[in-house]
Design an enzyme around this catalytic site. Structure first.
Site, PDB file in Angstrom:
ATOM      1  N   GLU A  63     -14.044   9.864  -2.520  1.00 16.12           N
ATOM      2  CA  GLU A  63     -15.083   9.266  -1.686  1.00 16.12           C
ATOM      3  C   GLU A  63     -15.241  10.041  -0.379  1.00 16.12           C
ATOM      4  O   GLU A  63     -16.362  10.206   0.118  1.00 16.12           O
ATOM      5  CB  GLU A  63     -14.741   7.800  -1.410  1.00 16.12           C
ATOM      6  N   ASP A  71      -1.738  -1.224   6.104  1.00 15.57           N
ATOM      7  CA  ASP A  71      -1.754  -0.586   7.429  1.00 15.57           C
ATOM      8  C   ASP A  71      -3.161  -0.355   7.956  1.00 15.57           C
ATOM      9  O   ASP A  71      -3.309   0.106   9.087  1.00 15.57           O
ATOM     10  CB  ASP A  71      -1.004   0.751   7.382  1.00 15.57           C
ATOM     11  N   ASP A 115       0.872  -1.168   0.000  1.00 16.40           N
ATOM     12  CA  ASP A 115       0.000   0.000   0.000  1.00 16.40           C
ATOM     13  C   ASP A 115       0.917   1.228   0.000  1.00 16.40           C
ATOM     14  O   ASP A 115       2.139   1.092   0.135  1.00 16.40           O
ATOM     15  CB  ASP A 115      -0.900  -0.038   1.239  1.00 16.40           C
ATOM     16  N   ASP A 131       0.234   5.297   1.304  1.00 19.41           N
ATOM     17  CA  ASP A 131       0.182   6.077   2.536  1.00 19.41           C
ATOM     18  C   ASP A 131       0.028   5.159   3.736  1.00 19.41           C
ATOM     19  O   ASP A 131      -0.847   4.295   3.772  1.00 19.41           O
ATOM     20  CB  ASP A 131      -0.995   7.051   2.495  1.00 19.41           C
TER      21      ASP A 131
END
Length: 271
Positions: A54, A186, A8, A10
């Site tokens: 979103e 995370d 992933d 961030d």
């Protein structure tokens, strides 16, 4: 058989980029003359939703936001506003990455290099905008290493995490079946997306996600670690027996298909 390591962005490659993202969103409203801004706490709550667009869409049903901004009744007009705000936010965010220091979390650069040298495919799968993800990866890992990674972002899929779409696309893009992919995440949304795609998931939580439910993870660990640094702490997961002060590529390979329920508790990797 070919294997893959998927990060992933961030929270995994770098610690949570809250202040940069938050500042960029608030700059958009300031520039547009909208008397609205997210506080730290409000944005942390918004982060429970994957994807910047979103999060912006949620404002449509926020009575406090509607009190300061005339939200259009036409859904298409609202989508155009959100898209324009998100584009501008991405520009502000990318500019901040190019002018400020970006530090990768320990172990990310090392494991990416080790995986590439071992013939693994390495990818980044993120709900973020492509320009934001690409710029962050280059800033944190360096242009040479970043150029060897496959990037799949929220712009490549219809559904964001916890849907598995971004990991399904990543597996197809790198030509590795999901069962041979190890994901570093995370958040719970990321974990659910990875496991729904059939991938093994290791979670390295941040302070925002530390207390989330990660029972589906093969391993929950405070970080990936690097030689010479203090040992990372195992927080849970059925892959309990670790013997080194930092995560290695061999250990990631062994994690695939680890059965059994998650354990709870804490111990160091070398314990």
């Amino acid at each position: 058989m070919r294997q893959a390591l998927i990060f992933d962005c961030d929270g995994v490659i770098v610690d949570v980029e809250i202040q940069r993202h938050l500042k960029a969103f608030n700059q958009v409203w300031e520039e547009a003359g909208v008397p609205w801004r997210w506080s730290d706490a409000e944005y942390e709550r918004a982060l429970r939703v994957s994807g910047g667009k979103e999060r912006l869409h949620l404002l449509r049903d926020d009575p406090r936001f509607r009190a300061v901004f005339d939200v259009p009744d036409d859904p298409e007009e609202w989508r155009r506003i959100v898209a324009a705000w998100h584009r501008r936010k991405t520009q502000f965010y990318v500019a901040s990455l190019r002018t400020g220091e970006v530090t990768a979390r320990p172990g990310v650069r090392r494991l990416a290099r080790d995986a590439l040298r071992a013939g693994w495919r390495v990818a980044v799968a993120s709900a973020g905008a492509r320009d934001s993800v690409r710029t962050l990866v280059r800033a944190a890992l360096g242009t040479e290493l970043a150029a060897q990674l496959t990037l799949v972002t929220g712009e490549s899929v219809r559904r964001k995490k916890p849907a598995p779409d971004v990991f399904d696309v990543a597996a197809a893009s790198i030509g590795v079946v999901p069962e041979r992919c190890v994901v570093i995440e995370d958040t719970r949304n990321g974990l659910l997306a990875a496991t729904a795609s059939g991938m093994t998931c290791v979670v390295t939580p941040t302070r925002l996600s530390l207390h989330d439910d990660f029972s589906e993870a093969a391993l929950v660990i405070s970080g990936l670690g690097d030689p010479g640094l203090p040992p990372e702490i195992v927080l849970g997961g059925p892959a309990w027996g670790c013997s080194r002060p930092c995560m290695t590529l061999d250990e990631l390979a062994r994690l695939s298909g680890v059965p059994g329920p998650a354990r709870t508790g804490r111990r160091s990797l070398h314990g």
